[in-house]
Scaffold this active site. Structure first.
Site, PDB file in Angstrom:
ATOM      1  N   GLU A   2      -2.334  -4.350   1.981  1.00  0.00           N
ATOM      2  CA  GLU A   2      -1.827  -3.291   1.108  1.00  0.00           C
ATOM      3  C   GLU A   2      -1.172  -3.940  -0.116  1.00  0.00           C
ATOM      4  O   GLU A   2      -0.023  -4.371  -0.057  1.00  0.00           O
ATOM      5  CB  GLU A   2      -0.809  -2.433   1.858  1.00  0.00           C
TER       6      GLU A   2
ATOM      7  N   HIS B 130      -4.365   2.194   2.181  1.00  0.00           N
ATOM      8  CA  HIS B 130      -4.007   1.777   3.545  1.00  0.00           C
ATOM      9  C   HIS B 130      -5.244   1.652   4.441  1.00  0.00           C
ATOM     10  O   HIS B 130      -5.193   2.005   5.616  1.00  0.00           O
ATOM     11  CB  HIS B 130      -3.006   2.773   4.141  1.00  0.00           C
TER      12      HIS B 130
END
Length: 342
Positions: free
Chosen positions: A307, A176
């Protein structure tokens, strides 16, 4: 050739253990990663003038990562993204997860893989982290052994995720990191040019759960197959930002995912992955309240995430790519972050 060094980053409260920092260095990149959440805390890359800047959002001290913060740089698991209403069934048995982002479960739960200490092992050109997620952790079935390996090769940071389960469980691991190619602390990413290699995307409901439809990007704001400048694109389509899964061309081999170009500095980030999707997120929930590295504040749209992942809520969507890992199988996915100048 890359080198790896280690140092103490900080101590967890109440004797929770020592968090170490590992620095990977090549002739083109320098990456700092800590053993708390396998978190990338810094990533320095040169611009076309040869000047280095740190291009990931984050904190200089451990305390920053222990506060409530939006998963800066961390590995996410056991399941990245959202699971609708925090419930799912495996082989007829229903499981219930903590609802940590009303009304859903997000990014592995209250104490996901981003909020635990991992065991490090230094490699010649990288670092491998491992942990065992016990049966029932955050409500998930079965024990899960997990390995996350970061290696550096010139201008490329490679992240490999492996896992083995003692019983069937959903697994979806990602990183992330929030990037700003102008340098972390720059106020926004509107001057970044983005390309995402996706013909379809997943529309979502008001709680950001996919509706189940796989929609073509053609003729929509989600058509990023040719480069778009983010600021202008948001204005043209009256968008608040992106927080959507883009469906990549379904191959389990390495495939091109996205390219981001920052014209002013010349920095380019290309992402390749073995995963079937990527969540493109523009930091819509950042609000300027967190104090980052070198006194930086992080307002809305001051960093972007790519992501790489399985599709969100796949455990409840039979038409999405399979997300269950069964005993005897191995979860094995890799994402490549390649930095250059143009």
């Amino acid at each position: 050739m890359a080198s790896a060094t280690r140092a103490v980053f900080g101590e967890l409260p109440s004797g929770g253990g020592t968090v170490e920092k590992f620095q990977l260095q090549s002739d083109l990149l320098r990456v700092d990663i800590i053993s708390w959440g396998c978190t990338i805390t810094a990533l320095e890359v040169k611009d076309r003038q040869g000047r280095s800047s740190d291009v990931v959002l984050g904190f200089a001290e451990l305390e920053g990562y222990l506060q409530k913060q939006p998963y800066f740089g961390a590995v996410i698991g056991r399941v990245a993204n959202r699971i609708a209403k925090g419930t799912f069934k495996v082989d007829g048995k229903e499981y219930h997860l903590a609802i940590n982002k009303e009304p859903n479960s997000l990014h592995g739960g209250v104490r996901g893989f981003d909020k635990v200490l991992w065991t490090p092992r230094v490699l010649s050109n990288g670092i491998q982290f491992s942990r065992i997620s016990p049966d029932g952790e955050e409500g998930y079935p079965g024990e899960l052994k997990v390995w996350v390996t970061y290696t550096l090769d010139g201008g490329e940071l490679v992240v490999n995720y492996r896992a083995q389960a003692s019983q069937a469980t959903p697994v979806n691991l990602t990183n992330h990191s929030y990037f700003n190619l102008a340098g972390q602390g720059s106020p926004n990413i509107y001057d970044h040019e983005v390309t995402i290699e996706a013909d379809t995307y997943l529309p979502v409901d008001e709680t950001l759960i996919p509706t189940g439809e796989v929609a073509p990007v053609q003729g929509t704001a989600f058509d990023l197959r040719k480069p778009v400048e983010l600021g202008k694109h948001l204005q043209d389509f009256h968008l608040n930002g992106f927080d959507h899964n883009f469906c990549l061309k379904g191959s389990k081999e390495k495939h091109f995912c996205a390219r981001v170009h920052h014209a002013a500095s010349g920095r380019v980030l290309e992402v390749y992955t073995t995963q079937p999707g990527v969540q493109f997120y523009m930091g819509n929930f950042l609000d300027g309240t967190l104090k980052g590295k070198n006194g930086a504040v992080y307002p809305k749209h001051s960093g972007f995430c790519l992501e790489t992942q399985n599709w969100p809520d796949a455990v409840n969507q039979p038409r999405f790519p399979p997300v269950l890992l069964r005993p005897g199988e191995e979860y094995d996915h890799t994402t490549w972050f390649k930095f250059s100048v143009a």
